[in-house]
Write a protein that holds these residues in place. Structure first.
Motif, PDB file in Angstrom:
ATOM      1  N   ARG A  50       0.970  -1.054  -0.230  1.00 47.83           N
ATOM      2  CA  ARG A  50       0.044   0.408  -0.035  1.00 47.83           C
ATOM      3  C   ARG A  50       1.108   1.078   0.035  1.00 47.83           C
ATOM      4  O   ARG A  50       2.358   1.247   0.712  1.00 47.83           O
ATOM      5  CB  ARG A  50      -0.871  -0.033   1.130  1.00 47.83           C
ATOM      6  CG  ARG A  50       0.163  -0.013   2.421  1.00 47.83           C
ATOM      7  CD  ARG A  50      -1.086   0.355   3.335  1.00 47.83           C
ATOM      8  NE  ARG A  50      -0.587  -0.669   5.159  1.00 47.83           N
ATOM      9  CZ  ARG A  50       0.365   0.024   5.839  1.00 47.83           C
ATOM     10  NH1 ARG A  50       0.826   1.558   5.533  1.00 47.83           N
ATOM     11  NH2 ARG A  50       0.698  -0.607   6.538  1.00 47.83           N
ATOM     12  N   CYS A  52      -0.916   5.018  -0.104  1.00 49.02           N
ATOM     13  CA  CYS A  52      -1.434   6.030   0.015  1.00 49.02           C
ATOM     14  C   CYS A  52      -2.416   5.622   1.131  1.00 49.02           C
ATOM     15  O   CYS A  52      -2.375   6.818   1.739  1.00 49.02           O
ATOM     16  CB  CYS A  52      -2.991   6.381  -0.864  1.00 49.02           C
ATOM     17  SG  CYS A  52      -3.619   5.144  -1.558  1.00 49.02           S
ATOM     18  N   ALA A  53      -1.796   4.774   2.441  1.00 40.33           N
ATOM     19  CA  ALA A  53      -2.814   4.517   3.657  1.00 40.33           C
ATOM     20  C   ALA A  53      -2.396   4.356   4.357  1.00 40.33           C
ATOM     21  O   ALA A  53      -1.323   3.959   4.155  1.00 40.33           O
ATOM     22  CB  ALA A  53      -3.551   3.083   3.118  1.00 40.33           C
ATOM     23  N   SER A  62      -5.991   6.076  -3.278  1.00 38.81           N
ATOM     24  CA  SER A  62      -5.976   6.528  -4.619  1.00 38.81           C
ATOM     25  C   SER A  62      -4.880   5.650  -5.547  1.00 38.81           C
ATOM     26  O   SER A  62      -4.330   6.211  -7.224  1.00 38.81           O
ATOM     27  CB  SER A  62      -5.447   8.237  -4.479  1.00 38.81           C
ATOM     28  OG  SER A  62      -4.327   7.895  -4.666  1.00 38.81           O
ATOM     29  N   CYS A  63      -4.028   5.201  -4.714  1.00 42.47           N
ATOM     30  CA  CYS A  63      -3.041   4.660  -5.495  1.00 42.47           C
ATOM     31  C   CYS A  63      -2.602   2.670  -6.112  1.00 42.47           C
ATOM     32  O   CYS A  63      -1.778   2.228  -6.869  1.00 42.47           O
ATOM     33  CB  CYS A  63      -1.658   4.293  -4.255  1.00 42.47           C
ATOM     34  SG  CYS A  63      -1.884   2.915  -3.221  1.00 42.47           S
ATOM     35  N   ARG A  64      -3.916   2.287  -5.989  1.00 45.09           N
ATOM     36  CA  ARG A  64      -4.123   0.532  -6.454  1.00 45.09           C
ATOM     37  C   ARG A  64      -2.668   0.062  -6.365  1.00 45.09           C
ATOM     38  O   ARG A  64      -3.520  -0.528  -7.012  1.00 45.09           O
ATOM     39  CB  ARG A  64      -4.749   1.053  -8.241  1.00 45.09           C
ATOM     40  CG  ARG A  64      -5.154   2.613  -8.729  1.00 45.09           C
ATOM     41  CD  ARG A  64      -6.684   1.970  -7.915  1.00 45.09           C
ATOM     42  NE  ARG A  64      -7.411   1.235  -8.640  1.00 45.09           N
ATOM     43  CZ  ARG A  64      -8.233   0.593  -8.219  1.00 45.09           C
ATOM     44  NH1 ARG A  64      -8.402   1.250  -6.489  1.00 45.09           N
ATOM     45  NH2 ARG A  64      -8.772  -0.756  -8.586  1.00 45.09           N
ATOM     46  N   CYS A  66      -2.572  -1.784  -3.243  1.00 47.11           N
ATOM     47  CA  CYS A  66      -3.244  -2.420  -1.642  1.00 47.11           C
ATOM     48  C   CYS A  66      -4.619  -3.061  -2.763  1.00 47.11           C
ATOM     49  O   CYS A  66      -5.900  -4.366  -1.917  1.00 47.11           O
ATOM     50  CB  CYS A  66      -4.305  -1.645  -0.750  1.00 47.11           C
ATOM     51  SG  CYS A  66      -5.170  -0.693  -1.228  1.00 47.11           S
ATOM     52  N   ALA A  78      -9.619  -2.203  -4.153  1.00 47.05           N
ATOM     53  CA  ALA A  78      -8.823  -1.623  -3.287  1.00 47.05           C
ATOM     54  C   ALA A  78      -9.365  -1.828  -1.687  1.00 47.05           C
ATOM     55  O   ALA A  78     -10.890  -1.619  -1.058  1.00 47.05           O
ATOM     56  CB  ALA A  78      -8.647  -0.508  -3.202  1.00 47.05           C
ATOM     57  N   CYS A  80      -8.088  -0.880   0.903  1.00 48.34           N
ATOM     58  CA  CYS A  80      -7.788   0.073   1.874  1.00 48.34           C
ATOM     59  C   CYS A  80      -9.501   0.935   2.392  1.00 48.34           C
ATOM     60  O   CYS A  80      -9.972   1.060   3.408  1.00 48.34           O
ATOM     61  CB  CYS A  80      -7.484   0.817   1.587  1.00 48.34           C
ATOM     62  SG  CYS A  80      -7.315   1.436   0.319  1.00 48.34           S
TER      63      CYS A  80
HETATM   64  S1  FES Z   1      -3.770   1.455  -0.282  1.00 43.56           S
HETATM   65 FE1  FES Z   1      -3.798   3.359  -1.475  1.00 43.56          FE
HETATM   66  S2  FES Z   1      -5.136   2.664  -2.459  1.00 43.56           S
HETATM   67 FE2  FES Z   1      -5.001   1.443  -0.945  1.00 43.56          FE
END
Ligand code: FES
Ligand code: SF4
Ligand code: SF4
Lengths: 945, 83
Positions: A50, A52-53, A62-64, A66, A78, A80
């Motif tokens: 992950r 962005c979490a 947002s990062c895709r 996870c 996702a 998260c």
């Molecule tokens: S950690 Fe980035 S989308 Fe879930």
């Protein structure tokens, strides 16, 4: 960015009590409802990549990276942002998932520099977890790798080349800090992080709390200290030594060198947040100005002479004994500080009571929160706030009076703002339009802009409305409070002279606003009062505290979560230093020295007879010194010359003494009048505990050896032994054990339990073995709550033709108290001098413009400051901070003080201001004297012997 | 740094008056006098108490407000004829 890797479960903990069972990679797991799949996996030891979490922030998705597979669902959700569901079957690893994640990571890497390879960032760990070894897209396309760095902030740098636009920093600034200084500008490839209107961090609204730096998974936002020193080798949990929030930190170390301070996610007061002081303003600890050798001199005009510890201690002891022999047992005393640990303050009061044989001990809380101790003891029965900080999250109405949390208690202010953004109502009573009145997404429902010095009039008129409009919580009052005192108070409050209409001419607050605010407070659900020095530092400080307690009792806003009476303590250990018996009339635990049974318990434990009469308070010490009755003073960690009112009176008293001993880090203003200097230690150099505004006892842990050779508690112990009163503590934990044995509210406290629980809110004893977050739940500590009459007595400090303006004082975010620490850090880049804030009209009347030098004259003295014209000030009121000695803010404050505790009336001084061209006479004399004292210090090394 | 004029009694008189001012609104005068006397007994160092008693005796309580005088008289009474 992480240096020492802390466990992060990816999304915040769910508070639900409802368990949900699911399967992750074939394993049965059960977590509370509302938990994300990412967190559920993480808690089960299954790491899903992950970026962005983070558990400090709400999930964003947002990062895709996870992505997971969930049986029966299409695509790759996702994890998260996907909450768990009963019976869900999740797969976190598969060839397809691996491929997608690798693709995502390669795209990031082709666009962004991967940062300093030596720093173990989350990004770097994810690159390894995803298994990317080369970037197939190459680096030739358009990318951000050459973007220019922002080095403007003294403590961290922003390197856009390493930024992956994950928004963690932006969300940290919004959710954790509540300043909303950062945004993502642009879209798609062009998107980037900007501070305010793209002004660079230093010029922006950024308050340098460091939340963004902590949140960043790359090296885009990184502490300069980390870049310079490299990653830490170890980390130790300790407590901030600045304000009364008492944030928990991990001190990250390389050997005995501090790399950086990282707010502790598990910290009960701060939950992973911090402010610019605790996180970054640490440079003073190793500043060249620190004095590391003991020094003595016969007269304050003499040069200092460096001596051995042995000589310094022997000299002090013999001087104190000589003075007592000549002038009586009561001719010496001691002053402790809220900057000291509990163990240190306890030892100083023990030295004074048992070693000196008198009760002449006081603490700097005398000049800040002594009215809180008095007022809350009279009404509720305990000299402390009633809640924990988290309680604010249950409040529906927040009433802030005489406090400026965004500057003085920043981390708690962030939590309060979070609650306000959720919809809690806000009443602010303050002469100034403090930031809280209007900040992003927060707008006070009422700003009761009262005249300085009229708190009691305002609070009593609020009581008038509550009594007069039938808003009293009759049942609560009947069950929980004294019948007689309530009846008397009700009749008093109901008198027409206390109505908002009658009081309007006194307070300046429109009666309709007072009525509406009173109704909101009494009927708006859970209502909590937060107050600070704007309440206590008045000639009626204690009366105002009692008026606040009256309001809480009358409306049943006490004894549960979300309500209460909450004094926001200025310095880190104000609560603790008071708890530890630093006041001349009280033993530890607020028990009067005249109480024979209590005194007997201390006499037995300490093996000496103790005095049954109160000793001298700080201002009484000055008076006694000028009368020739008080000649020796041991001051640990306090700078009375700069922080106490009417400076010229204080310095005259010090000059009348024969042996002034200052134990401190620096040659502070008081040390310039001292005969003995004992070099103290910073909070990084010793073990102990601090108690914050919530009564929370937290450990201070030693991460380096004391630079002067001794921790402060050891110095007191050496002095006591030299004076013939033996002390043999091997470690501060033994001091805490003694405190616990002798103090009922601390009976259950010891270091092992503090290590186990992280922190404890006193009372902690047989009845509450793990401490007490909320007080007065079933009954008040004193039994029945007691209503006190709160007659408004106007300050004698009145405006007239000669002194037509009121000066009030306060503090600012980047500086702390007398500034001895923060002035010796880069924080001075935000606030390099104290300024006088003036309303535009008052300035215009006197031909004053921004940056002009203005002379300020009161009945006590004169000083000169630079002007800042500010519409935050009401007309007729001027304001300054007191962080720099040259400002002489206390040269103009008067001897007026609270009737019950002698807490000085810092908040009300009648003054006149005029445009001038040069510093005041006092300032010129001060500068000459101060320069001379520094020269005398310079000779110390040469005189070593 | 200049020496200021020092008037030891003035500070004590002001302190006593401030305490008395707080108790002014107490409807039962007896409770007010008792409250002021207790406050001084509880929080003032003995030398200060002695001085205010002496001041009252010597200057007839000049500068002290009426309630403060009554409370100091009460303190003198409590101490007995030796005070
Ligand atoms: S950690 Fe980035 S989308 Fe879930
Ligand atoms: S600076 Fe760091 S936290 Fe902020 S968007 Fe860039 S990578 Fe994310
Ligand atoms: S100064 Fe206060 S708010 Fe800031 S980090 Fe330290 S304890 Fe926390």
């Amino acid at each position: 960015m992480l240096s020492i890797v802390e466990l992060d479960f990816g999304t915040p903990r769910s508070r639900s009590a409802q368990p949900v069972a699911l399967t992750i990679d074939g394993r049965e797991v059960s977590v509370p409802a509302g938990t994300s799949v990412l967190r559920a996996a993480s808690e089960a030891g299954i790491a899903i990549p992950r970026l962005c979490a983070t558990e400090l922030l709400e999930a964003f998705g947002s990062c895709r990276l996870c992505l997971v597979e969930i049986e029966g669902r299409k695509g790759y959700p996702a994890s998260c942002t996907t909450p768990v569901e009963a019976g869900m079957k999740v797969t976190t690893q598969s060839a397809q998932l691996q491929k997608i994640r690798r693709g995502v990571m390669e795209l990031y890497l082709s666009d962004h520099a991967s940062g300093d390879e030596a720093l173990p960032t989350e990004m770097r760990r994810m690159i390894e977890a995803v298994g990317v070894r080369e970037v197939r897209y190459g680096f030739d396309g358009a990318n951000h790798r050459q973007a220019v760095r922002d080095e403007s902030n003294p403590y961290f740098r922003f390197d856009p080349a390493a930024c992956i636009v994950c928004s963690r920093c932006v969300r940290a600034c919004d959710e954790q800090q509540g300043t909303l200084a950062l945004t993502i500008e642009g879209r798609g490839f062009d998107s980037r992080v900007v501070a305010s209107q793209d002004e660079g961090f230093m010029q922006s609204e950024c308050v340098s709390c460091g939340a963004c730096v902590q949140a960043c998974p790359t090296t885009a936002l990184t502490e300069k200290s980390l870049l310079a020193q490299g990653p830490a080798q170890s980390s130790t949990v300790t407590t901030c030594a600045y304000c009364g929030v008492g944030c928990s930190f991990r001190a990250e170390m390389r050997g005995e060198e501090l790399v950086r301070m990282v707010p502790n996610k598990d910290g009960h007061a701060n939950h992973g947040h911090s402010c610019v002081k605790g996180r970054f303003a640490i440079g003073y600890a190793t500043h060249a100005d620190r004095i590391l050798k003991p020094m003595i001199r016969a007269r304050i005009g003499d040069a200092w002479r460096e001596v051995s510890w042995q000589e310094a201690i022997a000299h002090t002891a013999s001087e104190f004994r000589r003075i007592q022999a000549q002038h009586g047992r009561d001719s010496i005393g001691g002053i402790t500080s809220s900057r000291c640990t509990n163990e240190e303050t306890y030892l100083v009061q023990k030295l004074v009571r048992a070693g000196f044989g008198n009760n002449n001990v006081d603490t700097c809380a005398r000049v800040c929160h002594s009215p809180t101790g008095y007022g809350l003891k009279q009404t509720l029965g305990e000299s402390a706030g009633t809640q924990d900080f988290d309680s604010v999250m249950q409040a529906d109405v927040i009433f802030v009076i005489g406090a400026n949390p965004t500057d003085a208690h920043p981390v708690f202010a962030s939590q309060m703002k979070r609650r306000l953004r959720q919809g809690a109502k806000l009443i602010v009573a303050d002469p100034r339009r403090i930031d809280l009145v209007r900040t992003p997404h927060v707008q006070a429902d009422f700003h009761l802009c009262l005249r300085p010095g009229t708190n009691v009039a305002l609070l009593t008129s609020l009581a008038h409305v509550i009594v007069g409009e039938g808003l009293v919580a009759e049942e609560f009052v009947r069950a929980r409070c004294e019948t007689d005192s309530f009846a008397k108070w009700r009749a008093f409050a109901a008198e027409p002279r206390h109505s908002p209409e009658a009081m309007e001419s006194v307070t300046g607050v429109p009666a309709a606003d007072v009525r509406a605010a009173a109704r909101l407070y009494a009927t708006g659900g859970n209502a909590a009062i937060y107050y600070g020095l704007g309440v206590t530092e008045h000639s009626q400080g204690s009366t105002a505290v009692m008026a606040i307690a009256n309001l809480a009792m009358a409306t049943a806003n006490i004894g549960r979560e979300g309500v209460g009476v909450n004094p926001l303590r200025g310095q880190n250990n104000v609560q603790g230093s008071c708890d530890m018996g630093s006041f001349p009339h009280e033993f530890p635990g607020y028990r009067h020295v005249g109480d024979a049974a209590v005194r007997a318990s201390f006499e037995q434990a300490w093996g000496v007879a103790l005095q049954a009469e109160p000793g001298l308070r700080i201002p009484n010490m000055f008076e006694a010194a000028l009368d020739g009755e008080f000649r020796g003073l041991y001051i640990e960690g306090e700078d009375i010359v700069q922080s106490d009112p009417n400076t010229q009176h204080v310095t005259a008293a010090l000059m009348a003494m024969e042996c002034v001993v200052v134990q401190d880090l620096f040659l502070n203003e008081t040390a310039k009048f001292a005969h003995v200097f004992l070099p103290g230690s910073t909070f990084l150099e010793k073990d102990g505990t601090f108690i914050n505004a919530e009564r929370r006892i937290s450990r201070v842990r030693r991460v380096m050896r004391p630079k002067s050779g001794h921790a402060d508690w050891e110095i007191t112990q050496l002095l006591s032994n030299a004076m013939g009163y033996p002390m043999e503590y091997a470690h501060p934990s033994a001091i805490m054990d003694e405190i616990a044995r002798l103090t009922p509210t601390f009976r259950g406290v010891d270091y092992a339990k503090l290590d186990r629980l992280g922190s404890i809110q006193w009372p902690c004893n047989e009845d509450a073995p793990e401490g007490t977050p909320t007080m007065h739940v079933h009954e008040f500590v004193r039994g029945k709550g007691r209503f006190m009459l709160t007659e408004y007595v106007p300050s004698t400090e009145k405006v007239n033709a000669k002194y037509p303006l009121i000066l009030t004082t306060g503090r600012i975010l980047s500086q702390y108290n007398v500034g001895a620490q923060t002035r010796r850090t880069e924080n001075s880049r935000w606030h390099g001098e104290d300024r006088l804030e003036i309303h535009p009209q008052d300035a215009e009347d006197r031909g004053i413009t921004d940056d002009d030098w203005v002379g300020i004259e009161s009945r006590a003295g004169q000083t000169v400051l630079r002007a800042t014209i500010s519409a935050r000030m009401p007309p007729g009121v001027v304001y300054t901070t007191f962080h720099f000695p040259f400002s002489g803010a206390n040269v103009i404050t008067t001897d007026n003080s609270d009737w019950a505790t002698n807490c000085p009336e810092y908040k009300v001084t009648a003054v006149q201001i005029t445009r001038v061209t040069q510093p005041s006479d006092w300032q010129q004399r001060y500068r000459a004297f101060s320069d001379r004292q520094h020269a005398l210090l310079g000779e110390a090394g040469a005189n070593a012997g | 740094m200049t020496m200021q004029q020092h008037d030891a009694a003035a500070a004590l008189v002001k302190m006593a008056n401030d305490i008395a001012d707080y108790f002014r609104s107490e409807p039962q005068r007896e409770l007010a006098v008792e409250g002021i006397a207790n406050h001084i007994a509880r929080y003032w160092e003995p030398r200060m108490r002695k001085k205010i008693l002496a001041y009252q005796a010597e200057h007839g309580g000049e500068g002290l407000n009426e309630l403060a005088r009554a409370a100091i008289a009460r303190l003198a009474q409590r101490q007995g004829p030796s005070a």
